[in-house]
Scaffold this motif. Structure first.
Motif, PDB file in Angstrom:
ATOM      1  N   SER A  56       0.834  -1.201   0.000  1.00  0.00           N
ATOM      2  CA  SER A  56       0.000   0.000   0.000  1.00  0.00           C
ATOM      3  C   SER A  56       0.868   1.249   0.000  1.00  0.00           C
ATOM      4  CB  SER A  56      -0.917   0.012   1.230  1.00  0.00           C
ATOM      5  OG  SER A  56      -1.794  -1.095   1.218  1.00  0.00           O
ATOM      6  N   LEU A  57       0.416   2.255  -0.737  1.00  0.00           N
ATOM      7  CA  LEU A  57       1.106   3.531  -0.775  1.00  0.00           C
ATOM      8  C   LEU A  57       0.644   4.419   0.374  1.00  0.00           C
ATOM      9  CD1 LEU A  57       0.799   4.307  -4.599  1.00  0.00           C
ATOM     10  CD2 LEU A  57       2.862   3.542  -3.401  1.00  0.00           C
ATOM     11  N   SER A  58       1.472   5.388   0.731  1.00  0.00           N
ATOM     12  CA  SER A  58       1.044   6.400   1.686  1.00  0.00           C
ATOM     13  C   SER A  58      -0.070   7.228   1.055  1.00  0.00           C
ATOM     14  CB  SER A  58       2.221   7.307   2.058  1.00  0.00           C
ATOM     15  OG  SER A  58       2.611   8.086   0.926  1.00  0.00           O
ATOM     16  N   HIS A  59      -0.811   7.962   1.882  1.00  0.00           N
ATOM     17  CA  HIS A  59      -1.874   8.798   1.334  1.00  0.00           C
ATOM     18  C   HIS A  59      -1.294   9.821   0.355  1.00  0.00           C
ATOM     19  CE1 HIS A  59      -5.084   7.111   3.583  1.00  0.00           C
ATOM     20  NE2 HIS A  59      -4.634   7.494   4.765  1.00  0.00           N
ATOM     21  N   ALA A  60      -0.115  10.364   0.676  1.00  0.00           N
ATOM     22  CA  ALA A  60       0.506  11.357  -0.201  1.00  0.00           C
ATOM     23  C   ALA A  60       0.872  10.736  -1.542  1.00  0.00           C
ATOM     24  CB  ALA A  60       1.746  11.952   0.469  1.00  0.00           C
ATOM     25  N   ALA A  61       1.473   9.540  -1.501  1.00  0.00           N
ATOM     26  CA  ALA A  61       1.866   8.871  -2.748  1.00  0.00           C
ATOM     27  C   ALA A  61       0.644   8.465  -3.550  1.00  0.00           C
ATOM     28  CB  ALA A  61       2.733   7.647  -2.441  1.00  0.00           C
ATOM     29  N   GLN A  62      -0.398   7.984  -2.869  1.00  0.00           N
ATOM     30  CA  GLN A  62      -1.613   7.597  -3.575  1.00  0.00           C
ATOM     31  C   GLN A  62      -2.262   8.818  -4.213  1.00  0.00           C
ATOM     32  OE1 GLN A  62      -2.765   4.294  -3.990  1.00  0.00           O
ATOM     33  NE2 GLN A  62      -3.918   5.415  -5.561  1.00  0.00           N
ATOM     34  N   GLY A  63      -2.175   9.959  -3.514  1.00  0.00           N
ATOM     35  CA  GLY A  63      -2.703  11.187  -4.093  1.00  0.00           C
ATOM     36  C   GLY A  63      -1.989  11.559  -5.376  1.00  0.00           C
ATOM     37  N   PHE A  64      -0.671  11.359  -5.410  1.00  0.00           N
ATOM     38  CA  PHE A  64       0.099  11.650  -6.627  1.00  0.00           C
ATOM     39  C   PHE A  64      -0.293  10.691  -7.745  1.00  0.00           C
ATOM     40  CE2 PHE A  64       3.760  11.076  -9.431  1.00  0.00           C
ATOM     41  CZ  PHE A  64       4.002  12.396  -9.802  1.00  0.00           C
ATOM     42  N   VAL A  65      -0.463   9.403  -7.405  1.00  0.00           N
ATOM     43  CA  VAL A  65      -0.858   8.415  -8.417  1.00  0.00           C
ATOM     44  C   VAL A  65      -2.220   8.775  -8.999  1.00  0.00           C
ATOM     45  CG1 VAL A  65      -1.543   6.015  -8.769  1.00  0.00           C
ATOM     46  CG2 VAL A  65       0.511   6.547  -7.449  1.00  0.00           C
ATOM     47  N   ASP A  66      -3.174   9.090  -8.134  1.00  0.00           N
ATOM     48  CA  ASP A  66      -4.509   9.450  -8.615  1.00  0.00           C
ATOM     49  C   ASP A  66      -4.449  10.672  -9.520  1.00  0.00           C
ATOM     50  OD1 ASP A  66      -5.453   7.374  -7.098  1.00  0.00           O
ATOM     51  OD2 ASP A  66      -6.159   8.638  -5.452  1.00  0.00           O
ATOM     52  N   PHE A  67      -3.592  11.623  -9.177  1.00  0.00           N
ATOM     53  CA  PHE A  67      -3.480  12.865  -9.933  1.00  0.00           C
ATOM     54  C   PHE A  67      -2.893  12.620 -11.318  1.00  0.00           C
ATOM     55  CE2 PHE A  67      -1.391  16.750 -11.299  1.00  0.00           C
ATOM     56  CZ  PHE A  67      -2.326  17.730 -11.011  1.00  0.00           C
ATOM     57  N   ILE A  68      -1.844  11.808 -11.388  1.00  0.00           N
ATOM     58  CA  ILE A  68      -1.159  11.622 -12.670  1.00  0.00           C
ATOM     59  C   ILE A  68      -1.912  10.654 -13.583  1.00  0.00           C
ATOM     60  CG2 ILE A  68       0.334   9.691 -12.001  1.00  0.00           C
ATOM     61  CD1 ILE A  68       2.603  11.056 -13.538  1.00  0.00           C
ATOM     62  N   VAL A  69      -2.655   9.724 -12.986  1.00  0.00           N
ATOM     63  CA  VAL A  69      -3.388   8.755 -13.798  1.00  0.00           C
ATOM     64  C   VAL A  69      -4.619   9.382 -14.436  1.00  0.00           C
ATOM     65  CG1 VAL A  69      -4.784   6.648 -13.691  1.00  0.00           C
ATOM     66  CG2 VAL A  69      -2.547   6.725 -12.586  1.00  0.00           C
ATOM     67  N   ALA A  70      -5.307  10.257 -13.718  1.00  0.00           N
ATOM     68  CA  ALA A  70      -6.531  10.864 -14.258  1.00  0.00           C
ATOM     69  C   ALA A  70      -6.602  12.340 -13.908  1.00  0.00           C
ATOM     70  CB  ALA A  70      -7.756  10.143 -13.717  1.00  0.00           C
ATOM     71  N   PRO A  71      -5.650  13.145 -14.432  1.00  0.00           N
ATOM     72  CA  PRO A  71      -5.670  14.579 -14.140  1.00  0.00           C
ATOM     73  C   PRO A  71      -6.498  15.340 -15.160  1.00  0.00           C
ATOM     74  CG  PRO A  71      -3.735  14.088 -15.393  1.00  0.00           C
ATOM     75  CD  PRO A  71      -4.510  12.777 -15.244  1.00  0.00           C
ATOM     76  N   PRO A  72      -6.759  16.643 -14.909  1.00  0.00           N
ATOM     77  CA  PRO A  72      -7.374  17.464 -15.944  1.00  0.00           C
ATOM     78  C   PRO A  72      -6.508  17.450 -17.194  1.00  0.00           C
ATOM     79  CG  PRO A  72      -7.411  18.592 -13.834  1.00  0.00           C
ATOM     80  CD  PRO A  72      -6.551  17.365 -13.643  1.00  0.00           C
TER      81      PRO A  72
END
Length: 310
Positions: A278-294
């Motif tokens: 599992s990723l940290s919340h910060a790392a997961q936030g980065f993954v979510d951002f880069i996978v489906a950003p504006p």
């Protein structure tokens, strides 16, 4: 009506466990305190929720009707609290991202800028390195995630496709190729070929392109870095085979380029992380951002067009 969360939790636990003693233990209160919570709830809603005997506890008709509603209320509340916790967690933290030099200098900077604007409390550390060093950094835990092009048989990693792009040829601006609308692997074979050394996934893709055209890659010069090949092109030493994003490092006034066709050999750029970790919340936030950003924050390469590997 003043129904409390403790009353709802007490009721749901008794309904699930069918026993006041076990429900009190699960809620970490005394049995008398739990019984009082249930009685207060029954008094508030003016309905008896349990039929009690010395040995059994059973839901009444009103209790049976109320039970799924109470469960849903508690589940929605817990989900909302968890969402707030994640949001708060993503307001701070540290993420280490490993990526090859080309992507680190072309693809990632605008994404890092946009992510930093949205999450100013999260520190993103970029480990710019050689392509073959990205996976070791991720596997060792030195990097939370990695970005790049990887062999399909890599194990122990979880990957998410970000985009794909065609392999391209870079040539001096005055070269005859600048007058061609498209280039083939056969065209490239007629020139002094500049290629990355063996061990690079891009060398494998280049060899696959030549092999698909019935040819063999015989580079005149080789290098470890895409930037080195671009420098050789600028010096007139030949035509380089590179991934599309690498050409962004070149001066368009001095170096031209075309994607190579017949066939088009594309490379996939993926985000990788350790499988089962599992990723940290910060790392997961980065993954979510880069996978489906504006779209404006994460534009695909303008050239070559996005395709999948044949």
């Amino acid at each position: 009506m003043n129904v409390t969360l403790r009353q709802l939790r007490a009721f749901v636990l008794v309904a699930r466990l069918g026993n006041f003693t076990r429900a009190a233990q699960a809620m970490h209160v005394t049995q008398s305190a739990l019984s009082l919570l249930v009685r207060e709830l029954e008094s508030t809603i003016e309905s008896r929720l349990f039929d009690r005997t010395t040995r059994t506890v059973a839901l009444t008709a009103a209790g049976s009707d109320f039970f799924p509603r109470a469960e849903r209320i508690l589940a929605e509340l817990e989900s909302a609290i968890a969402g707030v916790d994640k949001l708060v967690a993503r307001e701070r933290g540290r993420v280490v991202v490993a990526a090859p030099l080309v992507l680190s200098s072309t693809y990632l900077p605008p994404i890092l800028s946009a992510f930093g604007a949205q999450y100013p409390g999260i520190e993103v550390v970029l480990q710019d390195t050689l392509p073959n060093q990205v996976l070791p950094l991720v596997r060792s835990g030195a990097a939370d995630v990695g970005i790049g092009t990887f062999a399909s048989d890599e194990v122990d990693i979880q990957r998410t496709l970000l985009f794909s792009e065609a392999m391209a040829a870079a040539f001096p601006a005055g070269h005859a190729f600048s007058r061609s609308k498209k280039l083939t692997w056969a065209d490239i074979a007629q020139e002094p070929v500049l290629a990355l050394r063996r061990g690079s996934v891009f060398r494998d893709l280049s060899e696959a392109g030549f092999a698909a055209a019935g040819l063999m890659l015989k580079p005149t010069r080789e290098a470890n870095y895409a930037g080195s090949l671009i420098g050789m092109v600028d010096a007139g030493l030949g035509v380089a085979i590179l991934p599309g994003y690498a050409v962004k490092l070149a001066d368009p006034a001095r170096i031209g380029w075309r994607r190579i066709e017949n066939p088009s050999i594309d490379r996939e750029v993926s985000l990788v992380q350790r499988a089962g970790v599992s990723l940290s919340h910060a790392a997961q936030g980065f993954v979510d951002f880069i996978v489906a950003p504006p779209a404006a924050q994460h534009p695909p390469p303008a050239k070559p067009p996005r395709r999948k590997v044949p």
